[in-house]
Design an enzyme around this catalytic site. Structure first.
Site, PDB file in Angstrom:
ATOM      1  N   HIS A 164       0.090  -6.690  11.132  1.00  0.00           N
ATOM      2  CA  HIS A 164      -0.032  -5.300  11.589  1.00  0.00           C
ATOM      3  C   HIS A 164       1.060  -4.943  12.590  1.00  0.00           C
ATOM      4  CE1 HIS A 164      -1.739  -1.365  12.380  1.00  0.00           C
ATOM      5  NE2 HIS A 164      -2.420  -1.568  11.289  1.00  0.00           N
ATOM      6  N   GLY A 165       1.892  -4.030  12.184  1.00  0.00           N
ATOM      7  CA  GLY A 165       2.936  -3.522  13.083  1.00  0.00           C
ATOM      8  C   GLY A 165       4.117  -4.466  13.256  1.00  0.00           C
ATOM      9  N   GLU A 225      -6.911 -13.613  10.218  1.00  0.00           N
ATOM     10  CA  GLU A 225      -5.637 -12.914  10.366  1.00  0.00           C
ATOM     11  C   GLU A 225      -5.673 -12.242  11.727  1.00  0.00           C
ATOM     12  OE1 GLU A 225      -4.027 -10.680   7.058  1.00  0.00           O
ATOM     13  OE2 GLU A 225      -3.015  -9.294   8.425  1.00  0.00           O
ATOM     14  N   GLY A 253       3.765  -4.721   5.924  1.00  0.00           N
ATOM     15  CA  GLY A 253       3.871  -3.628   4.972  1.00  0.00           C
ATOM     16  C   GLY A 253       4.809  -2.518   5.395  1.00  0.00           C
ATOM     17  N   HIS A 254       4.393  -1.762   6.401  1.00  0.00           N
ATOM     18  CA  HIS A 254       5.087  -0.511   6.725  1.00  0.00           C
ATOM     19  C   HIS A 254       6.585  -0.682   6.964  1.00  0.00           C
ATOM     20  CE1 HIS A 254       5.155   3.646   8.201  1.00  0.00           C
ATOM     21  NE2 HIS A 254       6.100   3.200   9.001  1.00  0.00           N
ATOM     22  N   ASP A 307       0.823  -1.220   0.000  1.00  0.00           N
ATOM     23  CA  ASP A 307       0.000   0.000   0.000  1.00  0.00           C
ATOM     24  C   ASP A 307       0.853   1.265   0.000  1.00  0.00           C
ATOM     25  OD1 ASP A 307      -2.259  -1.585   0.204  1.00  0.00           O
ATOM     26  OD2 ASP A 307      -2.602  -1.152   2.324  1.00  0.00           O
ATOM     27  N   HIS A 308       1.952   1.230   0.770  1.00  0.00           N
ATOM     28  CA  HIS A 308       2.709   2.478   0.937  1.00  0.00           C
ATOM     29  C   HIS A 308       3.573   2.835  -0.257  1.00  0.00           C
ATOM     30  CE1 HIS A 308       0.816   3.128   4.586  1.00  0.00           C
ATOM     31  NE2 HIS A 308       1.544   2.329   5.341  1.00  0.00           N
ATOM     32  N   ARG A 341      -9.061   0.924  -0.201  1.00  0.00           N
ATOM     33  CA  ARG A 341      -9.894   1.637   0.767  1.00  0.00           C
ATOM     34  C   ARG A 341     -10.982   2.415   0.046  1.00  0.00           C
ATOM     35  NH1 ARG A 341      -7.044   2.207   6.090  1.00  0.00           N
ATOM     36  NH2 ARG A 341      -8.914   3.393   6.590  1.00  0.00           N
ATOM     37  N   ARG A 359      -7.120   6.224  -0.769  1.00  0.00           N
ATOM     38  CA  ARG A 359      -5.988   7.089  -0.386  1.00  0.00           C
ATOM     39  C   ARG A 359      -4.650   6.575  -0.895  1.00  0.00           C
ATOM     40  NH1 ARG A 359      -5.825   6.245   6.131  1.00  0.00           N
ATOM     41  NH2 ARG A 359      -7.986   6.890   5.887  1.00  0.00           N
ATOM     42  N   HIS A 360      -4.555   5.271  -1.166  1.00  0.00           N
ATOM     43  CA  HIS A 360      -3.291   4.772  -1.732  1.00  0.00           C
ATOM     44  C   HIS A 360      -3.563   3.877  -2.952  1.00  0.00           C
ATOM     45  CE1 HIS A 360      -4.287   1.713   1.233  1.00  0.00           C
ATOM     46  NE2 HIS A 360      -3.754   2.362   2.251  1.00  0.00           N
ATOM     47  N   GLU A 395      -7.326  -6.713   0.777  1.00  0.00           N
ATOM     48  CA  GLU A 395      -7.959  -6.309   2.032  1.00  0.00           C
ATOM     49  C   GLU A 395      -9.066  -5.324   1.699  1.00  0.00           C
ATOM     50  OE1 GLU A 395      -3.802  -6.323   4.618  1.00  0.00           O
ATOM     51  OE2 GLU A 395      -4.936  -4.468   4.362  1.00  0.00           O
ATOM     52  N   HIS A 443      -4.719  -3.027   0.088  1.00  0.00           N
ATOM     53  CA  HIS A 443      -5.988  -2.640   0.703  1.00  0.00           C
ATOM     54  C   HIS A 443      -6.618  -1.566  -0.176  1.00  0.00           C
ATOM     55  CE1 HIS A 443      -8.043  -1.118   4.687  1.00  0.00           C
ATOM     56  NE2 HIS A 443      -8.912  -1.304   3.715  1.00  0.00           N
ATOM     57  N   THR A 464      -4.376   4.191   9.906  1.00  0.00           N
ATOM     58  CA  THR A 464      -4.236   2.817   9.441  1.00  0.00           C
ATOM     59  C   THR A 464      -5.317   1.992  10.134  1.00  0.00           C
ATOM     60  OG1 THR A 464      -2.724   0.938   9.233  1.00  0.00           O
ATOM     61  CG2 THR A 464      -2.523   2.264  11.225  1.00  0.00           C
ATOM     62  N   THR A 465      -5.485   0.746   9.704  1.00  0.00           N
ATOM     63  CA  THR A 465      -6.523  -0.108  10.299  1.00  0.00           C
ATOM     64  C   THR A 465      -6.259  -0.234  11.801  1.00  0.00           C
ATOM     65  OG1 THR A 465      -6.391  -1.307   8.222  1.00  0.00           O
ATOM     66  CG2 THR A 465      -7.741  -2.276   9.935  1.00  0.00           C
ATOM     67  N   ARG A 488       2.128  12.660  -4.781  1.00  0.00           N
ATOM     68  CA  ARG A 488       2.463  13.578  -5.866  1.00  0.00           C
ATOM     69  C   ARG A 488       1.467  13.525  -7.026  1.00  0.00           C
ATOM     70  NH1 ARG A 488       7.077  16.194  -7.875  1.00  0.00           N
ATOM     71  NH2 ARG A 488       7.517  16.485  -5.665  1.00  0.00           N
TER      72      ARG A 488
END
Ligand code: PXP
Length: 244
Positions: free
Chosen positions: A196-197, A157, A218-219, A8-9, A51, A55-56, A76, A49, A106-107, A17
């Site tokens: 997550h995380g 999950e 992800g992140h 996603d990121h 959304r 947004r991404h 997702e 994901h 984030t979720t 941009r």
């Protein structure tokens, strides 16, 4: 344990941009290229994901990934009619149903499956009829696992956010909850995933959990990729997952 990389990121950076046509002149970075690099580095799947606020990840990203990736696509999504119709058209390998709140960064928590059985049942049914495997992104609680199983989901999950955001004794308590949930979900025949995380440090605890088939990360991977490149960042996570 297999690794699904959430990209996603990569799209977050692009959307910072360029908003609009993902193929327009100058648009970068390319989401598909990121997916291909993750696969080359050994990822077992690509997670995105879509959304409601876009947004991404954009619709066109999902269609393109579906056509072009060689591993599996895990989509997702929140439980909305609009995204469900897209999912039924795209037919990803897996769908992970997540809670979605427009104002969150984030979720934030797991899906309240037990309290929304009637709202979730038709979605799970339609996805399963389309041949899509369904996962529920839930807090590591027996109540949510039982409800996910009752709905006919193939996978859960487990949300590792509370674990990732705590330290010391509190973190070990969260780890114990994850362990109990993984054992319980497995005993019901559910495939157990987690995410997550998760980062390059806390993976040392996560990799000791029983019954986990797949991690979605992800992140931390995309953040490391700024310094090492994406291929190396994925390879580093895979080796951290496998270290004894
Ligand atoms: N799994 C699910 C269901 C998620 O919603 C997310 C975040 O989008 C992740 C995994 C990945 O979390 P992180 O970006 O913190 O690794």
């Amino acid at each position: 344990m297999k690794l699904g990389v959430n990209i996603d990121h990569v799209a977050t950076l692009r959307q910072a941009r360029y908003v609009g046509d993902i193929d327009a002149h100058n648009v970068e970075p390319e989401v598909l290229r990121a997916a291909t690099i993750c696969e080359r580095a050994g990822a077992s799947g690509i997670t995105v994901h879509l959304r409601a606020d876009r947004r991404h990840i954009q619709d066109a990203d999902v269609y393109r990934l579906r056509q072009q990736i060689g591993t599996k696509l895990n989509l997702e999504m929140g439980n909305t009619q609009e995204i469900l119709e897209i999912a039924l058209h795209v037919k990803p390998d897996d769908v992970c149903l997540v809670p979605e709140n427009r104002r969150e960064v984030t979720t934030e928590g797991g899906l309240e499956v037990a309290g929304q059985l009637d709202a979730l049942r038709p979605t799970v049914l339609r996805l399963r009829e389309a041949g899509v495997r369904v996962s529920m992104f839930i807090e590591p609680s027996r109540e949510q696992i039982t409800a996910s199983h009752a709905l006919g989901a193939e996978m859960v999950e487990l949300h590792t956010g509370a674990f990732a955001n705590s330290q010391g004794e509190a973190q070990l308590a969260e780890l114990a909850r994850l362990r109990d949930a993984a054992i319980f979900a497995n005993s019901l025949g559910l495939q157990v995933n987690a995410g997550h995380g998760i980062n390059y440090t806390n993976i040392a605890l996560i990799r000791e959990l029983p019954n986990i088939v797949e991690l979605n990360i992800g992140h931390s991977i995309v953040a490391r990729a700024l310094f090492t490149g994406l291929e190396q960042a994925v390879r580093d996570m895979l080796s951290a997952m496998r270290q004894p």
